[in-house]
Design a protein around this motif. Structure first.
Motif, PDB file in Angstrom:
ATOM      1  N   VAL A   1     -15.514  35.852  18.427  1.00  0.00           N
ATOM      2  CA  VAL A   1     -14.883  37.131  18.102  1.00  0.00           C
ATOM      3  C   VAL A   1     -13.617  36.930  17.279  1.00  0.00           C
ATOM      4  CG1 VAL A   1     -13.718  39.149  19.080  1.00  0.00           C
ATOM      5  CG2 VAL A   1     -15.870  38.343  20.071  1.00  0.00           C
ATOM      6  N   LEU A   2     -12.792  35.966  17.678  1.00  0.00           N
ATOM      7  CA  LEU A   2     -11.565  35.700  16.933  1.00  0.00           C
ATOM      8  C   LEU A   2     -11.867  35.195  15.526  1.00  0.00           C
ATOM      9  CD1 LEU A   2      -9.331  34.042  19.694  1.00  0.00           C
ATOM     10  CD2 LEU A   2      -9.139  36.353  18.745  1.00  0.00           C
ATOM     11  N   SER A   3     -12.884  34.362  15.388  1.00  0.00           N
ATOM     12  CA  SER A   3     -13.252  33.852  14.064  1.00  0.00           C
ATOM     13  C   SER A   3     -13.703  34.983  13.152  1.00  0.00           C
ATOM     14  CB  SER A   3     -14.368  32.805  14.191  1.00  0.00           C
ATOM     15  OG  SER A   3     -13.931  31.684  14.926  1.00  0.00           O
ATOM     16  N   GLU A   4     -14.471  35.934  13.702  1.00  0.00           N
ATOM     17  CA  GLU A   4     -14.933  37.066  12.894  1.00  0.00           C
ATOM     18  C   GLU A   4     -13.771  37.961  12.474  1.00  0.00           C
ATOM     19  OE1 GLU A   4     -17.789  38.976  15.348  1.00  0.00           O
ATOM     20  OE2 GLU A   4     -19.379  37.478  15.009  1.00  0.00           O
ATOM     21  N   GLN A   5     -12.812  38.180  13.380  1.00  0.00           N
ATOM     22  CA  GLN A   5     -11.689  39.044  13.063  1.00  0.00           C
ATOM     23  C   GLN A   5     -10.740  38.401  12.049  1.00  0.00           C
ATOM     24  OE1 GLN A   5     -11.071  42.215  14.081  1.00  0.00           O
ATOM     25  NE2 GLN A   5     -13.068  42.232  15.101  1.00  0.00           N
TER      26      GLN A   5
ATOM     27  N   ARG B   1      -9.085  29.301  30.956  1.00  0.00           N
ATOM     28  CA  ARG B   1      -9.157  29.289  32.414  1.00  0.00           C
ATOM     29  C   ARG B   1      -8.442  30.497  32.993  1.00  0.00           C
ATOM     30  NH1 ARG B   1      -4.265  26.730  34.138  1.00  0.00           N
ATOM     31  NH2 ARG B   1      -3.144  25.860  32.342  1.00  0.00           N
ATOM     32  N   GLY B   2      -8.788  30.812  34.235  1.00  0.00           N
ATOM     33  CA  GLY B   2      -8.207  31.949  34.922  1.00  0.00           C
ATOM     34  C   GLY B   2      -7.419  31.536  36.146  1.00  0.00           C
ATOM     35  N   ASP B   3      -6.501  32.398  36.541  1.00  0.00           N
ATOM     36  CA  ASP B   3      -5.648  32.144  37.701  1.00  0.00           C
ATOM     37  C   ASP B   3      -5.328  33.488  38.327  1.00  0.00           C
ATOM     38  OD1 ASP B   3      -4.157  30.864  39.576  1.00  0.00           O
ATOM     39  OD2 ASP B   3      -2.691  29.981  38.167  1.00  0.00           O
ATOM     40  N   TRP B   4      -4.558  33.460  39.400  1.00  0.00           N
ATOM     41  CA  TRP B   4      -4.233  34.683  40.124  1.00  0.00           C
ATOM     42  C   TRP B   4      -2.750  34.648  40.507  1.00  0.00           C
ATOM     43  CZ3 TRP B   4      -7.834  38.394  40.264  1.00  0.00           C
ATOM     44  CH2 TRP B   4      -7.586  39.530  41.031  1.00  0.00           C
ATOM     45  N   ASN B   5      -2.040  35.728  40.229  1.00  0.00           N
ATOM     46  CA  ASN B   5      -0.628  35.845  40.596  1.00  0.00           C
ATOM     47  C   ASN B   5      -0.462  37.112  41.425  1.00  0.00           C
ATOM     48  OD1 ASN B   5       2.183  35.463  40.703  1.00  0.00           O
ATOM     49  ND2 ASN B   5       2.488  36.682  38.839  1.00  0.00           N
ATOM     50  N   LEU B   6      -0.270  36.936  42.726  1.00  0.00           N
ATOM     51  CA  LEU B   6      -0.195  38.067  43.652  1.00  0.00           C
ATOM     52  C   LEU B   6      -1.432  38.936  43.504  1.00  0.00           C
ATOM     53  CD1 LEU B   6       3.615  38.942  43.309  1.00  0.00           C
ATOM     54  CD2 LEU B   6       2.494  37.542  45.038  1.00  0.00           C
ATOM     55  N   LEU B   7      -1.314  40.123  42.892  1.00  0.00           N
ATOM     56  CA  LEU B   7      -2.458  41.018  42.759  1.00  0.00           C
ATOM     57  C   LEU B   7      -2.975  41.105  41.327  1.00  0.00           C
ATOM     58  CD1 LEU B   7      -1.174  43.947  45.005  1.00  0.00           C
ATOM     59  CD2 LEU B   7      -2.606  42.004  45.664  1.00  0.00           C
ATOM     60  N   SER B   8      -2.499  40.230  40.460  1.00  0.00           N
ATOM     61  CA  SER B   8      -2.854  40.329  39.049  1.00  0.00           C
ATOM     62  C   SER B   8      -3.569  39.070  38.573  1.00  0.00           C
ATOM     63  CB  SER B   8      -1.600  40.550  38.194  1.00  0.00           C
ATOM     64  OG  SER B   8      -0.935  41.731  38.573  1.00  0.00           O
ATOM     65  N   PRO B   9      -4.665  39.221  37.839  1.00  0.00           N
ATOM     66  CA  PRO B   9      -5.317  38.059  37.226  1.00  0.00           C
ATOM     67  C   PRO B   9      -4.498  37.543  36.042  1.00  0.00           C
ATOM     68  CG  PRO B   9      -6.470  40.063  36.615  1.00  0.00           C
ATOM     69  CD  PRO B   9      -5.418  40.464  37.605  1.00  0.00           C
ATOM     70  N   VAL B  10      -4.528  36.227  35.855  1.00  0.00           N
ATOM     71  CA  VAL B  10      -3.782  35.579  34.774  1.00  0.00           C
ATOM     72  C   VAL B  10      -4.761  34.749  33.951  1.00  0.00           C
ATOM     73  CG1 VAL B  10      -1.892  34.025  34.178  1.00  0.00           C
ATOM     74  CG2 VAL B  10      -1.720  35.480  36.203  1.00  0.00           C
ATOM     75  N   VAL B  11      -4.674  34.893  32.616  1.00  0.00           N
ATOM     76  CA  VAL B  11      -5.549  34.161  31.706  1.00  0.00           C
ATOM     77  C   VAL B  11      -4.732  33.082  31.000  1.00  0.00           C
ATOM     78  CG1 VAL B  11      -7.060  34.318  29.696  1.00  0.00           C
ATOM     79  CG2 VAL B  11      -7.000  36.192  31.358  1.00  0.00           C
ATOM     80  N   HIS B  12      -5.254  31.855  30.966  1.00  0.00           N
ATOM     81  CA  HIS B  12      -4.606  30.731  30.293  1.00  0.00           C
ATOM     82  C   HIS B  12      -5.483  30.269  29.136  1.00  0.00           C
ATOM     83  CE1 HIS B  12      -1.612  30.056  33.527  1.00  0.00           C
ATOM     84  NE2 HIS B  12      -2.585  30.475  34.321  1.00  0.00           N
ATOM     85  N   VAL B  13      -4.870  30.119  27.951  1.00  0.00           N
ATOM     86  CA  VAL B  13      -5.549  29.549  26.790  1.00  0.00           C
ATOM     87  C   VAL B  13      -4.776  28.302  26.385  1.00  0.00           C
ATOM     88  CG1 VAL B  13      -6.271  29.908  24.406  1.00  0.00           C
ATOM     89  CG2 VAL B  13      -6.344  31.819  26.025  1.00  0.00           C
ATOM     90  N   ASP B  14      -5.442  27.161  26.378  1.00  0.00           N
ATOM     91  CA  ASP B  14      -4.798  25.892  26.036  1.00  0.00           C
ATOM     92  C   ASP B  14      -5.303  25.400  24.686  1.00  0.00           C
ATOM     93  OD1 ASP B  14      -3.439  25.870  28.469  1.00  0.00           O
ATOM     94  OD2 ASP B  14      -5.112  24.888  29.488  1.00  0.00           O
ATOM     95  N   ASP B  15      -4.351  24.978  23.834  1.00  0.00           N
ATOM     96  CA  ASP B  15      -4.661  24.362  22.539  1.00  0.00           C
ATOM     97  C   ASP B  15      -5.562  25.253  21.687  1.00  0.00           C
ATOM     98  OD1 ASP B  15      -3.137  22.162  23.213  1.00  0.00           O
ATOM     99  OD2 ASP B  15      -4.832  21.102  24.104  1.00  0.00           O
ATOM    100  N   LEU B  16      -4.993  26.362  21.249  1.00  0.00           N
ATOM    101  CA  LEU B  16      -5.676  27.279  20.336  1.00  0.00           C
ATOM    102  C   LEU B  16      -5.407  26.836  18.904  1.00  0.00           C
ATOM    103  CD1 LEU B  16      -7.078  30.023  19.586  1.00  0.00           C
ATOM    104  CD2 LEU B  16      -4.795  31.050  19.721  1.00  0.00           C
ATOM    105  N   SER B  17      -6.435  26.747  18.081  1.00  0.00           N
ATOM    106  CA  SER B  17      -6.305  26.323  16.693  1.00  0.00           C
ATOM    107  C   SER B  17      -6.980  27.349  15.797  1.00  0.00           C
ATOM    108  CB  SER B  17      -6.921  24.943  16.474  1.00  0.00           C
ATOM    109  OG  SER B  17      -6.860  24.566  15.114  1.00  0.00           O
ATOM    110  N   ILE B  18      -6.245  27.817  14.768  1.00  0.00           N
ATOM    111  CA  ILE B  18      -6.777  28.798  13.823  1.00  0.00           C
ATOM    112  C   ILE B  18      -6.649  28.212  12.429  1.00  0.00           C
ATOM    113  CG2 ILE B  18      -6.601  31.156  12.937  1.00  0.00           C
ATOM    114  CD1 ILE B  18      -5.172  31.920  15.510  1.00  0.00           C
ATOM    115  N   GLY B  19      -7.754  28.218  11.684  1.00  0.00           N
ATOM    116  CA  GLY B  19      -7.735  27.672  10.330  1.00  0.00           C
ATOM    117  C   GLY B  19      -8.213  26.240  10.301  1.00  0.00           C
ATOM    118  N   ASP B  20      -7.817  25.530   9.234  1.00  0.00           N
ATOM    119  CA  ASP B  20      -8.241  24.138   9.087  1.00  0.00           C
ATOM    120  C   ASP B  20      -7.771  23.306  10.264  1.00  0.00           C
ATOM    121  OD1 ASP B  20      -9.312  24.911   6.695  1.00  0.00           O
ATOM    122  OD2 ASP B  20      -7.602  24.234   5.497  1.00  0.00           O
TER     123      ASP B  20
END
Length: 456
Positions: free
Chosen positions: A46-50, A61-80
């Motif tokens: 989806v990100l590549s198309e946009q 990966r996902g995590d949980w903080n009290l009552l809220s879900p937390v999303v983690h993205v590690d080492d995101l690369s855009i472009g070359d």
């Protein structure tokens, strides 16, 4: 009594049901949130198309903080792969109630840490991240059609509307390098925190910006109004620029062979924004050293301060400047105005009053005027007071043509020596009007008009 007991029972039942539902929600959430890892290929696609650029994510990966879900993205690369935009980590905590209400993903906080990229400009004026990701079109590119421009504006509007819903966005440890055709610059974002609450927005943080040397800049801003379209915002901005060396920002080629060998300073500034435009400024600058090499004695200004306050009236600007240094200047204050004319901007410098002799000595001592002008200052040896001094400048519309300059002043106690047909005066009063090729002094007490075309 029975009625009170019934109400109390209902309250306890409600509390128990809420606690059970909350426990069930938390348990299911903690069980399901790790499944977010399976969406990594879909998110990359989806990100590549946009972005129309290859996007890779090392880990989602996902995590949980009290009552809220937390999303983690590690080492995101855009472009070359080797010279694109790289982000070390993104952490986003979802606001479930706001997400359900707006039917869009709304986050309590989005932390983007460790972004780096190099941006360069090509000969035709286009800007690229890496070799293939063009972010700014070249000046020679075809202009977008009205439909394409409308689609672009709609996309920007939707993105900004979504950003306004996020409670806070935190940028930290960013390093961006810019390589333009003129010079290289570097921007480091140590930490910037952007907060939203309805149409109230706040920005606070520290960045470092510069060329060979970086200067820390602290910014704190509060804005009211929608972020898009720009033009309906009101707010206040505070900036603090740490003391640093600014010589590298001064052009090497200055009039009259002047050269700034040292310029050190720092400043605080308060800016007012009205209707999306800068409306007023107040700047307090400390300048430990400003050294200028001239054709004669160097101009060394030390241990100085400059106060400047300005206000915009329509499309015109009027700024009052109060300089103070160890070595006194010929004036204690001046006003600078920028005036919009039919096809260009004109500028005017106004000085309330000056001592003519001290000003002449200052000009000659530092060789600040071309010889064809300075010879008159030297040989006429004027003394007295000048008030309401106005220097109007109109830049040329055609390259190579001289700028238009007009100087006017009121004179009092004027005394001069004769030179090249210009008579002498003793304690005269009058008006001065100078232009590059001619000048007029109208003297009131003798009714004598002295007119001389400057020879050079």
């Amino acid at each position: 009594m029975n009625r009170f007991r019934s109400i109390w029972t209902q309250i306890w039942i409600t509390i128990v049901v809420a606690m059970v539902a909350l426990a069930l929600y938390t348990s299911l959430g903690r069980q399901l949130i790790p499944l977010i890892e399976t969406f990594k290929p879909d998110l990359e696609r989806v990100l590549s198309e946009q972005l129309k650029q290859p996007v890779t994510i090392r880990q989602l990966r996902g995590d949980w903080n009290l009552l809220s879900p937390v999303v983690h993205v590690d080492d995101l690369s855009i472009g070359d792969e080797n010279d694109g935009l790289v982000v070390t980590s993104i952490e986003a905590e979802l606001d479930l109630s706001a997400t359900a209400f707006y039917r869009l993903p709304v986050f309590k906080r989005i932390n983007i840490d460790g972004a780096s990229a190099a941006i360069h400009q090509t000969d035709d004026g286009a800007w690229f991240v890496g070799e293939h990701w063009q972010i700014v079109s070249a000046a020679t590119d075809e202009q977008a059609t009205p439909d394409e421009e409308s689609k672009k504006n709609n996309s920007v509007s939707k993105l900004v509307d979504w950003l306004e819903l996020q409670q806070s966005v935190i940028l930290s440890n960013w390093s961006l390098q810019s390589h333009s055709l003129e010079h290289d610059e570097q921007l480091e974002i140590k930490q910037l925190v952007w907060r939203n609450q309805g149409q109230d927005h706040a920005l606070e943080g520290t960045i470092a910006w510069g060329r060979e040397q970086l200067a820390d800049i602290f910014v704190s801003a509060a804005l009211e109004g929608p972020l898009w379209p720009w033009g309906e915002q009101h707010g206040e901005v505070y900036l603090r620029v740490d003391n640093q060396e600014w010589t590298r920002w001064i052009p090497n080629e200055l009039p009259q062979n002047l050269h700034v060998s040292r310029f050190e300073g720092g400043a605080e500034g308060w800016l007012s924004i009205r209707d999306g435009d800068l409306n007023a400024i107040y700047v307090a600058a400390k300048i430990p050293a400003l050294h200028v090499e001239t054709g004669a004695k160097p101009l060394n200004l030390n241990n100085g301060s400059v106060l400047a306050s300005g206000i915009r009236t329509g499309s015109d600007w009027h700024v009052r400047v109060l300089p103070e240094f160890d070595e006194p200047l010929p004036f204690s204050q001046l006003r600078v105005s920028s005036v919009s004319l039919a096809q260009q901007k004109g500028f005017q410098i106004a000085i309330p009053d000056i001592d003519i002799r001290k000003t002449g000595d200052f000009i000659l001592r530092h060789d600040l005027l071309p010889e064809r002008f300075s010879q008159y200052v030297d040989n006429i040896a004027p003394e007295g007071k000048a008030s309401d001094v106005r220097v109007a400048v109109l830049p040329s519309l055609v390259g190579g043509e001289p700028w238009k300059v007009d100087i006017r002043a009121n004179l009092a106690g004027l005394s001069t020596q004769p030179f090249h047909g210009i008579p002498s005066f003793d304690n005269a009063e009058g008006k001065l009007h100078l232009q590059p090729n001619a000048g007029v002094v109208a003297v009131s007490y003798t009714h004598l008009r002295a007119h001389e075309t400057l020879r050079y």
